[in-house]
Design a protein around this motif. Structure first.
Motif, PDB file in Angstrom:
ATOM      1  N   ASN A  56       0.988  -1.323   0.091  1.00  0.00           N
ATOM      2  CA  ASN A  56      -0.146  -0.115   0.121  1.00  0.00           C
ATOM      3  C   ASN A  56       0.946   1.352   0.056  1.00  0.00           C
ATOM      4  O   ASN A  56       2.154   1.197   0.215  1.00  0.00           O
ATOM      5  CB  ASN A  56      -1.016  -0.134   1.272  1.00  0.00           C
ATOM      6  CG  ASN A  56      -0.488  -0.009   2.574  1.00  0.00           C
ATOM      7  OD1 ASN A  56       0.617   0.758   2.663  1.00  0.00           O
ATOM      8  ND2 ASN A  56      -1.169  -0.486   3.446  1.00  0.00           N
ATOM      9  N   SER A  80       1.464   3.784   2.012  1.00  0.00           N
ATOM     10  CA  SER A  80       2.371   4.355   2.887  1.00  0.00           C
ATOM     11  C   SER A  80       3.635   3.203   3.171  1.00  0.00           C
ATOM     12  O   SER A  80       4.690   3.535   3.588  1.00  0.00           O
ATOM     13  CB  SER A  80       1.460   4.680   4.501  1.00  0.00           C
ATOM     14  OG  SER A  80       0.783   3.354   4.599  1.00  0.00           O
ATOM     15  N   GLU A  81       3.278   1.959   3.168  1.00  0.00           N
ATOM     16  CA  GLU A  81       4.417   1.024   3.257  1.00  0.00           C
ATOM     17  C   GLU A  81       5.302   1.244   2.029  1.00  0.00           C
ATOM     18  O   GLU A  81       6.447   1.037   2.442  1.00  0.00           O
ATOM     19  CB  GLU A  81       3.825  -0.433   3.337  1.00  0.00           C
ATOM     20  CG  GLU A  81       2.780  -0.759   4.502  1.00  0.00           C
ATOM     21  CD  GLU A  81       3.797  -0.828   5.628  1.00  0.00           C
ATOM     22  OE1 GLU A  81       4.415  -1.811   5.624  1.00  0.00           O
ATOM     23  OE2 GLU A  81       3.312  -0.005   6.385  1.00  0.00           O
ATOM     24  N   CYS A 125      -5.182   4.553  -0.925  1.00  0.00           N
ATOM     25  CA  CYS A 125      -3.950   4.487  -0.365  1.00  0.00           C
ATOM     26  C   CYS A 125      -3.511   3.113   0.337  1.00  0.00           C
ATOM     27  O   CYS A 125      -2.531   2.675   0.483  1.00  0.00           O
ATOM     28  CB  CYS A 125      -3.789   5.586   0.753  1.00  0.00           C
ATOM     29  SG  CYS A 125      -3.891   7.230   0.064  1.00  0.00           S
ATOM     30  N   SER A 126      -4.658   2.379   0.306  1.00  0.00           N
ATOM     31  CA  SER A 126      -4.652   1.174   1.126  1.00  0.00           C
ATOM     32  C   SER A 126      -4.530  -0.193   0.064  1.00  0.00           C
ATOM     33  O   SER A 126      -4.425  -1.151   0.115  1.00  0.00           O
ATOM     34  CB  SER A 126      -5.658   0.753   2.088  1.00  0.00           C
ATOM     35  OG  SER A 126      -7.104   1.045   1.658  1.00  0.00           O
TER      36      SER A 126
HETATM   37  C1  LIG Z   1      -0.582  -0.354   4.807  1.00  0.00           C
HETATM   38  O1  LIG Z   1      -0.154  -1.628   5.132  1.00  0.00           O
HETATM   39  C2  LIG Z   1       0.179  -1.498   6.542  1.00  0.00           C
HETATM   40  C3  LIG Z   1       0.840  -2.978   6.859  1.00  0.00           C
HETATM   41  O2  LIG Z   1       0.028  -4.063   6.210  1.00  0.00           O
HETATM   42  C4  LIG Z   1      -1.092  -1.291   7.498  1.00  0.00           C
HETATM   43  O3  LIG Z   1      -0.711  -1.400   8.965  1.00  0.00           O
HETATM   44  C5  LIG Z   1      -1.575  -0.154   7.269  1.00  0.00           C
HETATM   45  O4  LIG Z   1      -2.932   0.015   7.746  1.00  0.00           O
HETATM   46  C6  LIG Z   1      -1.745  -0.227   5.782  1.00  0.00           C
HETATM   47  N1  LIG Z   1      -2.535   1.157   5.451  1.00  0.00           N
HETATM   48  C7  LIG Z   1      -3.685   1.703   4.789  1.00  0.00           C
HETATM   49  C8  LIG Z   1      -3.925   3.086   4.402  1.00  0.00           C
HETATM   50  O5  LIG Z   1      -4.246   0.836   4.642  1.00  0.00           O
END
Ligand SMILES: *[C@@H]1O[C@H](CO)[C@@H](O)[C@H](O)[C@H]1NC(C)=O
Ligand SMILES: *[C@@H]1O[C@H](CO)[C@@H](O)[C@H](O)[C@H]1NC(C)=O
Length: 201
Positions: free
Chosen positions: A90, A92-93, A187-188
């Motif tokens: 995703n 942010s990662e 974003c996810s």
């Molecule tokens: C992105 O991935 C991380 C790890 O799986 C997770 O903790 C985070 O909530 C995710 N962010 C979004 C915006 O989905």
């Protein structure tokens, strides 16, 4: 040598020393002082030379990186260094991953050069490739921006984008089959992504 002679000589020596000492001392001091000044000059000159050398080295190093060298695993595209991930994360990662590679999500100055690079690397994938880049919606400003602060040029959005599909598309990707190719994406979502090397300043 008689006692008188010896005494006379002592007296003479004492007298001579008393008379000569001030001039002797002064010239010795002067010599010492100028020697000290010279060595101080030499030291400060050396320090200056070292500072200049260091500065030149740093300058050279940063222009070395900026001017064309891209450290592995980055590839030079025009004057920028990019890395296309082989895996999906995703937004942010993906950003954290790029930051862990002495970079950040890509903020390309030449979008079509980056597009050419990605297509060269991947061919025409099915489904057509979408890659996360370093741009998103900044809620406070109410604006789409690149992470380097530039406002996104509205002429680069794909037709009908950004459409905030489902009310949750606040990150940006490049959609290879589209022209222009910028697209808003959740974003996810999990996507491949492009990092850009940030050379030391
Ligand atoms: C992105 O991935 C991380 C790890 O799986 C997770 O903790 C985070 O909530 C995710 N962010 C979004 C915006 O989905
Ligand atoms: C370092 O080098 C740059 C570029 O050559 C120059 O502009 C700058 O004045 C130098 N700084 C010092 C402290 O010498």
């Amino acid at each position: 040598m008689g006692i008188t002679n010896t005494v006379t000589m002592y007296v003479f020596l004492l007298f001579a020393t008393a008379v000569a000492k001030p001039t002797l001392k002064t010239s010795t001091q002067q010599e010492l002082e100028s020697a000290v000044i010279l060595s101080q000059l030499a030291l400060s000159h050396q320090a200056e030379v070292f500072v200049e050398l260091l500065n030149a080295t740093q300058h050279h190093l940063s222009s070395f990186y900026q001017g064309g060298y891209c450290p592995y695993p980055y590839t030079k595209v025009l004057d920028e260094c990019f890395y296309l991930s082989a895996y999906e994360l995703n937004w942010s990662e993906a950003r954290l991953t790029c930051q862990g590679m002495t970079g950040d999500l890509a903020t390309p100055r030449h979008l079509y050069a980056l597009k050419a690079f990605i297509i060269e690397k991947t061919g025409k994938e099915e489904p057509p490739l979408e890659v996360f880049v370093g741009a998103k919606y900044f809620h406070e400003e109410g604006e789409w921006r690149w992470l380097d602060g530039r406002t996104m040029d509205s002429s680069n959005w794909s037709p009908g984008e950004p459409n905030n599909n489902g009310g949750k598309e606040h990150c940006v990707d490049m959609w290879m089959k589209k022209h222009p190719m910028m697209n808003d994406r959740s974003c996810s979502s999990q996507r491949r992504f492009v990092c850009q090397y940030q050379p030391p300043h």
